[in-house]
Design an enzyme around this catalytic site. Structure first.
Site, PDB file in Angstrom:
ATOM      1  N   THR A   1       6.204 -13.425  -6.985  1.00  0.00           N
ATOM      2  CA  THR A   1       4.765 -13.201  -7.062  1.00  0.00           C
ATOM      3  C   THR A   1       4.087 -14.531  -7.343  1.00  0.00           C
ATOM      4  O   THR A   1       4.506 -15.262  -8.255  1.00  0.00           O
ATOM      5  CB  THR A   1       4.345 -12.195  -8.151  1.00  0.00           C
ATOM      6  OG1 THR A   1       2.943 -12.334  -8.378  1.00  0.00           O
ATOM      7  CG2 THR A   1       5.043 -12.387  -9.484  1.00  0.00           C
ATOM      8  N   ILE A   2       3.048 -14.827  -6.587  1.00  0.00           N
ATOM      9  CA  ILE A   2       2.320 -16.064  -6.866  1.00  0.00           C
ATOM     10  C   ILE A   2       1.683 -16.005  -8.257  1.00  0.00           C
ATOM     11  O   ILE A   2       1.357 -17.027  -8.841  1.00  0.00           O
ATOM     12  CB  ILE A   2       1.233 -16.380  -5.802  1.00  0.00           C
ATOM     13  CG1 ILE A   2       0.105 -15.349  -5.813  1.00  0.00           C
ATOM     14  CG2 ILE A   2       1.839 -16.522  -4.422  1.00  0.00           C
ATOM     15  CD1 ILE A   2      -1.146 -15.827  -5.071  1.00  0.00           C
ATOM     16  N   ASP A   3       1.506 -14.790  -8.782  1.00  0.00           N
ATOM     17  CA  ASP A   3       0.826 -14.636 -10.071  1.00  0.00           C
ATOM     18  C   ASP A   3       1.710 -15.061 -11.259  1.00  0.00           C
ATOM     19  O   ASP A   3       1.201 -15.317 -12.341  1.00  0.00           O
ATOM     20  CB  ASP A   3       0.398 -13.174 -10.267  1.00  0.00           C
ATOM     21  CG  ASP A   3      -0.382 -12.636  -9.073  1.00  0.00           C
ATOM     22  OD1 ASP A   3      -1.019 -13.451  -8.374  1.00  0.00           O
ATOM     23  OD2 ASP A   3      -0.337 -11.423  -8.824  1.00  0.00           O
TER      24      ASP A   3
ATOM     25  N   SER B   1       6.003  -3.395  -7.357  1.00  0.00           N
ATOM     26  CA  SER B   1       7.096  -3.014  -6.441  1.00  0.00           C
ATOM     27  C   SER B   1       8.351  -2.647  -7.223  1.00  0.00           C
ATOM     28  O   SER B   1       9.048  -1.690  -6.887  1.00  0.00           O
ATOM     29  CB  SER B   1       7.429  -4.173  -5.500  1.00  0.00           C
ATOM     30  OG  SER B   1       6.300  -4.545  -4.768  1.00  0.00           O
TER      31      SER B   1
ATOM     32  N   HIS C   1      -6.074 -16.208   0.374  1.00  0.00           N
ATOM     33  CA  HIS C   1      -4.698 -16.054   0.836  1.00  0.00           C
ATOM     34  C   HIS C   1      -4.052 -17.343   1.329  1.00  0.00           C
ATOM     35  O   HIS C   1      -2.852 -17.343   1.625  1.00  0.00           O
ATOM     36  CB  HIS C   1      -4.639 -14.967   1.909  1.00  0.00           C
ATOM     37  CG  HIS C   1      -4.971 -13.614   1.350  1.00  0.00           C
ATOM     38  ND1 HIS C   1      -6.266 -13.228   1.093  1.00  0.00           N
ATOM     39  CD2 HIS C   1      -4.180 -12.592   0.951  1.00  0.00           C
ATOM     40  CE1 HIS C   1      -6.260 -12.012   0.582  1.00  0.00           C
ATOM     41  NE2 HIS C   1      -5.009 -11.593   0.482  1.00  0.00           N
TER      42      HIS C   1
ATOM     43  N   LYS D   1       0.803  -1.233   0.000  1.00  0.00           N
ATOM     44  CA  LYS D   1       0.000   0.000   0.000  1.00  0.00           C
ATOM     45  C   LYS D   1       0.831   1.275   0.000  1.00  0.00           C
ATOM     46  O   LYS D   1       0.538   2.198  -0.721  1.00  0.00           O
ATOM     47  CB  LYS D   1      -0.864   0.023   1.263  1.00  0.00           C
ATOM     48  CG  LYS D   1      -2.019  -0.921   1.183  1.00  0.00           C
ATOM     49  CD  LYS D   1      -3.058  -0.616   2.250  1.00  0.00           C
ATOM     50  CE  LYS D   1      -4.204  -1.577   2.120  1.00  0.00           C
ATOM     51  NZ  LYS D   1      -3.725  -2.967   2.215  1.00  0.00           N
TER      52      LYS D   1
ATOM     53  N   GLY E   1      -4.268 -14.872  -8.788  1.00  0.00           N
ATOM     54  CA  GLY E   1      -3.457 -14.783 -10.004  1.00  0.00           C
ATOM     55  C   GLY E   1      -3.483 -13.423 -10.655  1.00  0.00           C
ATOM     56  O   GLY E   1      -2.883 -13.209 -11.695  1.00  0.00           O
ATOM     57  N   ARG E   2      -4.253 -12.503 -10.033  1.00  0.00           N
ATOM     58  CA  ARG E   2      -4.410 -11.154 -10.611  1.00  0.00           C
ATOM     59  C   ARG E   2      -4.880 -11.250 -12.049  1.00  0.00           C
ATOM     60  O   ARG E   2      -5.795 -11.986 -12.324  1.00  0.00           O
ATOM     61  CB  ARG E   2      -3.101 -10.371 -10.505  1.00  0.00           C
ATOM     62  CG  ARG E   2      -2.964  -9.632  -9.220  1.00  0.00           C
ATOM     63  CD  ARG E   2      -2.876  -8.100  -9.464  1.00  0.00           C
ATOM     64  NE  ARG E   2      -3.491  -7.456  -8.316  1.00  0.00           N
ATOM     65  CZ  ARG E   2      -4.572  -6.708  -8.383  1.00  0.00           C
ATOM     66  NH1 ARG E   2      -5.146  -6.473  -9.540  1.00  0.00           N
ATOM     67  NH2 ARG E   2      -5.095  -6.191  -7.312  1.00  0.00           N
TER      68      ARG E   2
END
Ligand code: F6P
Length: 360
Positions: free
Chosen positions: A139-141, A118, A283, A78, A184-185
Site C-alpha cells: 500500500t502506498i499509504d 484486502s 494516482h 470494489k 495516503g488515506r
C-alpha cells in the site's frame, strides 16, 4: 511434494506488484518445481465463471516485468466477495463461489498481495473455507501494522518528493505559494516523508491538528526574511479547519478524499495576499516504474511468502522489521492501524528544522 499455488493482487495498485509476482513465480517454480496460477482482478477471478486466471511461466517473468508499473494480473478495490455487486445494482454474498473457485483450480495455497482492507477480506474467506493463505503487504499509504514498509510506499514517496523538487523552481520564479496535495488515506506518511525530503515549509498530516493563522504566519515570516516563495504539502485526509472532511464522494461506505489542497490554497491566498497555486498529485503516485527499494522489498517479500507455504505456515503476513523479512499473524497486522506516531523521528526532524507541522 508438488504444489499449485495461486497469487492475486487486491485493492489499489501500486509500483512493485509485478516485481512481487515475478519473485513468487521464480522461487516457486525454480526452487520447488510448483505451478503458479495468477488470478485475475483480485478476488473476482475466482468468483466469476469461467474463472479468470493464467498459469505463470518463467518466460513471462523477464527483467521488464521487474521494472513495470501496475499489476499484470489486475486488481479490484470494489468487488467485496461478501457483498458482491450484481449488474442490476443489488449485492450478493459470493464468498462460497470464491472458495469453490480455489478448489476448482486445485490450489494448495494462495498468496494475497494487499493492504489492510484486502487482508481483512482474504482472511475472512480463508477462515470460512479453511484455505491456506499467506499475505504480502502492499500500500502506498504504508499504514499496515507490524511491518516497517509495504510495497509501493517508497515509490510514492519518491514521486511526491520529485513533485516538490519540480514545484520549487516555478514557485521561486513566480513568487508563489505552492500547495501540494498527496495521497495516503488516513495516515500522513507520504506527506511527512516527502515534506522533509523535498524541503516543504509547511507539512500537514491528519494526525496533527493545525491552525490556518499559524500556516500564514510561517509563510509571512519566510517572506519577511526575503524568501519569495513557500512550499506546503498536505495529506489528502487532513480536515478543514472547522473539522469538516474534504471529500469528493463515498466509495463503498468509505470517503474518497480530495479537495483539501484547494481549500488551503484559497485560504492562504486570501489571508496572506500571496499568489497561490495548488497541485493534487493523485494516482501519479501509484503508477510508473517502482524505485529500487520497492523492487528489492517486493522481491524479498515474494521469496519469503513462497517459503512460508513450503514450511506449511499459513494465516501469516510477511513483514519487514529491523532489516529482515519476518512474518506475523495476519490478524495482528490488520488489527493495528499504523498512522504517524507523534514520537516518530520524522516528526521530531521536521519540527527541529522549523517546518510548520501543526499544533504539536
Ligand atoms: O489506498 C491507496 C490509495 O491510493 C489511497 O492513498 C487513496 O486515498 C485511494 O487509494 C484512492 O483510491 P481510488 O484508486 O479508488 O481512487
Amino acid at each position: 511434494m508438488s504444489k499449485r499455488i495461486g497469487v492475486l493482487t487486491s485493492g489499489g495498485d501500486c509500483a512493485g506488484l509485478n516485481a512481487t509476482i515475478r519473485a513468487i513465480t521464480y522461487h516457486a517454480k525454480e526452487t520447488y518445481g510448483w505451478t503458479v496460477i495468477g488470478i485475475h482482478k483480485g478476488t473476482t477471478g475466482l468468483i466469476t465463471r469461467p474463472h479468470e486466471y493464467q498459469e505463470m511461466t518463467i518466460e513471462m517473468c523477464d527483467n521488464a516485468m521487474l521494472r513495470s508499473g501496475g499489476t499484470m494480473i489486475g486488481s479490484t478495490n470494489k468487488d467485496d466477495p461478501f457483498c458482491f455487486p450484481n449488474s442490476d445494482g443489488t449485492k450478493t454474498d459470493r464468498s462460497a463461489d470464491f472458495i469453490q473457485g480455489y478448489h476448482d483450480l486445485k490450489l494448495d495455497a494462495l498468496i494475497g498481495i494487499g493492504g489492510d482492507g484486502s487482508m481483512r477480506i482474504l482472511r475472512k474467506l480463508a477462515t470460512q473455507g479453511n484455505l491456506n493463505l499467506v499475505t504480502i503487504p502492499k500500500t502506498i499509504d504504508n499504514d499496515l501494522g507490524h511491518t516497517e514498509i509495504a510495497i509501493g510506499y517508497t515509490t510514492a514517496l519518491e514521486v511526491a518528493t520529485e513533485a516538490l523538487d519540480r514545484l520549487q523552481p516555478t514557485a521561486a520564479s513566480h513568487q508563489r505559494v505552492m500547495v501540494l496535495e498527496v495521497m495516503g488515506r488516513d495516515a500522513g506518511h507520504i506527506a511527512l516523508g516527502a515534506g522533509v525530503a523535498g524541503g516543504a515549509d509547511v507539512i500537514l498530516i491528519p494526525e496533527i491538528p493545525y491552525k490556518l493563522d499559524q500556516i500564514c504566519k510561517k509563510i509571512k515570516s519566510l517572506a519577511s526574511m526575503g524568501r519569495n516563495f513557500s512550499l506546503v504539502i498536505v495529506a489528502e485526509s487532513v480536515k478543514k479547519e472547522n473539522g469538516e472532511a474534504a471529500t469528493v464522494s463515498e466509495d463503498g461506505g468509505r470517503p474518497r478524499y480530495g479537495g483539501i489542497g484547494q481549500y488551503l490554497g484559497e485560504k492562504i491566498q486570501k489571508l496572506t495576499g500571496a499568489e497561490t497555486r495548488v497541485t493534487a498529485l493523485g494516482h501519479v503516485q501509484r503508477g510508473g516504474q517502482p524505485c529500487a527499494w520497492d523492487r528489492i522489498v517486493a522481491s524479498a517479500f515474494g521469496v519469503s511468502a513462497v517459503d512460508l507455504i513450503a514450511a506449511n505456515k499459513f494465516d501469516r503476513m510477511v513483514a519487514w522489521q529491523h532489516r529482515q523479512v519476518t512474518n506475523v499473524p495476519i490478524a495482528d497486522a490488520i488489527e493495528r492501524y499504523q498512522a504517524v506516531e507523534l514520537n516518530d523521528i520524522l516528526v521530531k526532524t521536521a519540527k527541529s528544522m522549523g517546518i510548520y507541522l501543526g499544533e504539536i
